[in-house]
Design a protein around this motif. Sequence first.
Motif, short mmCIF file in Angstrom:
data_model
loop_
_atom_site.label_atom_id
_atom_site.label_comp_id
_atom_site.label_asym_id
_atom_site.label_seq_id
_atom_site.Cartn_x
_atom_site.Cartn_y
_atom_site.Cartn_z
N ILE A 148 13.72 -10.58 -17.27
CA ILE A 148 14.05 -9.58 -16.25
C ILE A 148 13.60 -10.08 -14.88
CG2 ILE A 148 13.59 -7.22 -15.46
CD1 ILE A 148 13.11 -6.55 -18.47
N ILE A 149 14.50 -10.01 -13.90
CA ILE A 149 14.14 -10.39 -12.54
C ILE A 149 13.14 -9.36 -12.02
CG2 ILE A 149 14.94 -10.70 -10.16
CD1 ILE A 149 17.69 -11.48 -11.36
N ARG A 150 11.97 -9.83 -11.67
CA ARG A 150 10.91 -8.93 -11.19
C ARG A 150 10.63 -9.11 -9.70
NH1 ARG A 150 7.32 -7.47 -15.33
NH2 ARG A 150 6.15 -6.47 -13.66
N TYR A 151 10.91 -10.31 -9.18
CA TYR A 151 10.67 -10.58 -7.77
C TYR A 151 11.83 -11.41 -7.24
CZ TYR A 151 5.84 -9.40 -9.02
OH TYR A 151 4.72 -8.78 -9.48
N LYS A 152 12.14 -11.20 -5.96
CA LYS A 152 13.18 -11.99 -5.32
C LYS A 152 12.69 -12.42 -3.93
CE LYS A 152 18.00 -12.01 -3.91
NZ LYS A 152 19.25 -11.26 -3.80
N ASN A 153 12.93 -13.67 -3.62
CA ASN A 153 12.62 -14.24 -2.31
C ASN A 153 11.15 -14.10 -1.90
OD1 ASN A 153 15.16 -15.28 -1.94
ND2 ASN A 153 15.93 -13.39 -1.05
N VAL A 154 10.28 -14.42 -2.83
CA VAL A 154 8.86 -14.52 -2.50
C VAL A 154 8.52 -15.99 -2.35
CG1 VAL A 154 8.14 -12.35 -3.58
CG2 VAL A 154 8.26 -14.42 -4.97
N SER A 155 7.52 -16.28 -1.55
CA SER A 155 7.13 -17.68 -1.37
C SER A 155 5.64 -17.77 -1.13
CB SER A 155 7.89 -18.31 -0.19
OG SER A 155 7.62 -17.62 1.00
N ASN A 156 5.15 -18.98 -1.28
CA ASN A 156 3.75 -19.30 -1.04
C ASN A 156 2.80 -18.35 -1.78
OD1 ASN A 156 4.53 -21.47 0.64
ND2 ASN A 156 4.92 -20.03 2.28
N LYS A 157 1.91 -17.68 -1.05
CA LYS A 157 0.90 -16.84 -1.70
C LYS A 157 1.54 -15.72 -2.51
CE LYS A 157 -3.26 -14.18 -0.89
NZ LYS A 157 -4.16 -13.59 0.08
N GLU A 158 2.60 -15.10 -1.98
CA GLU A 158 3.29 -14.03 -2.71
C GLU A 158 3.88 -14.54 -4.02
OE1 GLU A 158 5.98 -12.75 0.51
OE2 GLU A 158 5.38 -10.73 -0.08
N MET B 295 9.23 -25.53 1.07
CA MET B 295 8.95 -24.94 -0.21
C MET B 295 8.54 -25.98 -1.26
SD MET B 295 11.41 -21.76 -1.11
CE MET B 295 10.47 -21.44 -2.55
N VAL B 296 9.15 -27.14 -1.21
CA VAL B 296 8.92 -28.12 -2.28
C VAL B 296 7.45 -28.50 -2.44
CG1 VAL B 296 9.44 -30.46 -3.08
CG2 VAL B 296 11.27 -28.99 -2.25
N PRO B 297 6.71 -28.73 -1.36
CA PRO B 297 5.30 -29.07 -1.59
C PRO B 297 4.55 -27.96 -2.35
CG PRO B 297 5.91 -29.64 0.64
CD PRO B 297 7.06 -28.86 0.05
N HIS B 298 4.82 -26.72 -2.00
CA HIS B 298 4.16 -25.60 -2.68
C HIS B 298 4.61 -25.53 -4.15
CE1 HIS B 298 1.96 -21.88 -3.07
NE2 HIS B 298 2.99 -21.43 -3.76
N GLU B 299 5.89 -25.72 -4.38
CA GLU B 299 6.40 -25.69 -5.76
C GLU B 299 5.76 -26.80 -6.59
OE1 GLU B 299 10.52 -26.00 -4.84
OE2 GLU B 299 10.81 -23.82 -4.84
N ARG B 300 5.57 -27.97 -5.99
CA ARG B 300 4.95 -29.08 -6.70
C ARG B 300 3.52 -28.71 -7.11
NH1 ARG B 300 6.58 -32.78 -3.25
NH2 ARG B 300 4.68 -32.69 -2.02
N VAL B 301 2.76 -28.10 -6.21
CA VAL B 301 1.40 -27.65 -6.52
C VAL B 301 1.43 -26.58 -7.61
CG1 VAL B 301 -0.62 -26.43 -5.57
CG2 VAL B 301 0.47 -28.27 -4.25
N LEU B 302 2.37 -25.67 -7.51
CA LEU B 302 2.51 -24.60 -8.49
C LEU B 302 2.78 -25.15 -9.89
CD1 LEU B 302 2.68 -21.47 -8.67
CD2 LEU B 302 5.13 -21.71 -8.30
#
Length: 118
Positions: free
Chosen positions: A76-86, A1-8
């Motif tokens: 407000i929590i709108r999404y939970k446990n999404v990753s990458n493209k989602e 996850m960390v590489p994607h979070e860094r790009v984000l």
Amino acid sequence: MVPHERVLVERLKDKQFILLGINNDQERAKANEAARKDRMSWRSWSDGDSSGRGPIATRWDVSSWPTVYVLDHKGIIRYKNVSNKELDEAIDTLLREREADIGKRPPEEGKTRSAGRL
């Protein structure tokens, strides 16, 4: 996850976006070293409980790691446990909603909108 979070984080650096992290490493030095090694530029807190049931995990009902919550501009929590493209799509959707919501607000008292924002 960390590489994607860094790009984000880099992609959204000029937007109203904040990424926060929580870890459950008991050894703070180990967590700090991992953050440095992974070039994590966002804030991260230690929940201080290797069982995964520290005060933050308990309050936010975290039952597994990682758990991702995406909150909108109203908290407000709108999404939970999404990753990458989602995750990207969820955040982009919420940023568009925020911009649309701001556009609906009346101008602050004593201020007028510029001609470009009518």
